[in-house]
Design an enzyme around this catalytic site. Sequence first.
Site, PDB file in Angstrom:
ATOM      1  CG  HIS A 126      -2.873   9.498  -0.372  1.00 33.41           C
ATOM      2  ND1 HIS A 126      -3.774  10.470   0.544  1.00 33.41           N
ATOM      3  CD2 HIS A 126      -3.728   8.483  -0.387  1.00 33.41           C
ATOM      4  CE1 HIS A 126      -4.696   9.925   0.819  1.00 33.41           C
ATOM      5  NE2 HIS A 126      -4.947   8.718   0.320  1.00 33.41           N
TER       6      HIS A 126
ATOM      7  CG  ASP B  57       0.344   0.561   5.650  1.00 30.23           C
ATOM      8  OD1 ASP B  57      -0.049   1.026   4.542  1.00 30.23           O
ATOM      9  OD2 ASP B  57      -0.555   1.279   6.484  1.00 30.23           O
TER      10      ASP B  57
ATOM     11  CD  GLU C 190      -2.669   2.520  -3.198  1.00 25.57           C
ATOM     12  OE1 GLU C 190      -3.658   3.233  -3.156  1.00 25.57           O
ATOM     13  OE2 GLU C 190      -1.852   2.686  -2.536  1.00 25.57           O
TER      14      GLU C 190
ATOM     15  CG  ASP D 124      -2.533   7.119  -3.844  1.00 20.05           C
ATOM     16  OD1 ASP D 124      -3.818   6.710  -3.535  1.00 20.05           O
ATOM     17  OD2 ASP D 124      -1.617   6.802  -2.904  1.00 20.05           O
TER      18      ASP D 124
ATOM     19  CE  LYS E 102      -6.265  10.223  -3.488  1.00 20.57           C
ATOM     20  NZ  LYS E 102      -6.905   9.643  -2.203  1.00 20.57           N
TER      21      LYS E 102
ATOM     22  CD  GLU F 296      -7.123   5.637  -4.144  1.00 21.57           C
ATOM     23  OE1 GLU F 296      -8.010   6.764  -3.869  1.00 21.57           O
ATOM     24  OE2 GLU F 296      -6.319   5.141  -3.606  1.00 21.57           O
TER      25      GLU F 296
ATOM     26  CG  HIS G  23      -1.721   1.039   1.201  1.00 21.71           C
ATOM     27  ND1 HIS G  23      -1.598   2.112   2.208  1.00 21.71           N
ATOM     28  CD2 HIS G  23      -2.882   1.494   0.628  1.00 21.71           C
ATOM     29  CE1 HIS G  23      -2.639   2.887   2.278  1.00 21.71           C
ATOM     30  NE2 HIS G  23      -3.486   2.830   1.214  1.00 21.71           N
ATOM     31  NE  ARG G  24      -1.636   5.850   0.837  1.00 18.56           N
ATOM     32  CZ  ARG G  24      -2.236   6.373   1.927  1.00 18.56           C
ATOM     33  NH1 ARG G  24      -1.589   7.247   2.743  1.00 18.56           N
ATOM     34  NH2 ARG G  24      -3.647   6.701   1.979  1.00 18.56           N
TER      35      ARG G  24
END
Length: 244
Positions: free
Chosen positions: A49, A229, A34, A36, A111, A109, A7-8
Amino acid sequence: MTLIFGHRGYSLIAPENTMTAFIKAEQAGAEGIELDVQLTKDGELAVIHDEKVDRTTNGKGYVKDYLAQDLQKLDASYTFKGLEETPRIPLLREVFEWMKNNEIICNIELKNNELPYEGMEEKVIQLIREYHYEQRVIISSFNHYSLTHFYQLAPDIETAPLYSSNLYMPWTYAQAIRAKAIHPNIRTLNNHIIQSSLESGVSVRPYTVNKEKQMRWLIEQKCSAFFTDDPKKALAVRKEIVGR
């Protein structure tokens, strides 16, 4: 097998949405990352993000008000101190270049829920086409209008709605907007939703899963994937359960 997405990136041990975090996720063994994207003043796809740079960098203000070259001068260390190199905000193109040397799946993602970012979908599609990553990219967003627009422009690229509130029969909703997956908040998920979605051919990838108990449950349910994470911990739990 339940796939593990950083995640990120590996954001537990490196500044989120930086090349360092993505590289560490891949080194840990994660199958995916992942990230953003926001749009800069000159129309570049920046990997960050928040709509503003304040939280994760030493700068202030909106991403949309920065030229890409100025955005990349910021220190994106976030809360991490004493790093050998100063992490920067990468452009999506940089991430795609790095992906040439691995088999990582990339969840992008969009944004564009707070700011409209006109033309974002077209720019992302153009870059995916340029690198021929149609089978290596998943597009997610809380802006489901954007996802349906994206599908109309590029029906061969997988889309997945993000949502954080309880949704009735989310697999049916996903099919209605031509999405191949759902990306729910872990709190909204149960066995019935997982199994009904999978039986309907809709993948399930919840966020953000950091508790070992939740990881075990998802892996035992044969959930498609999850975002965490801490991919190293997730991979250790998976190995214990399924042997790989």
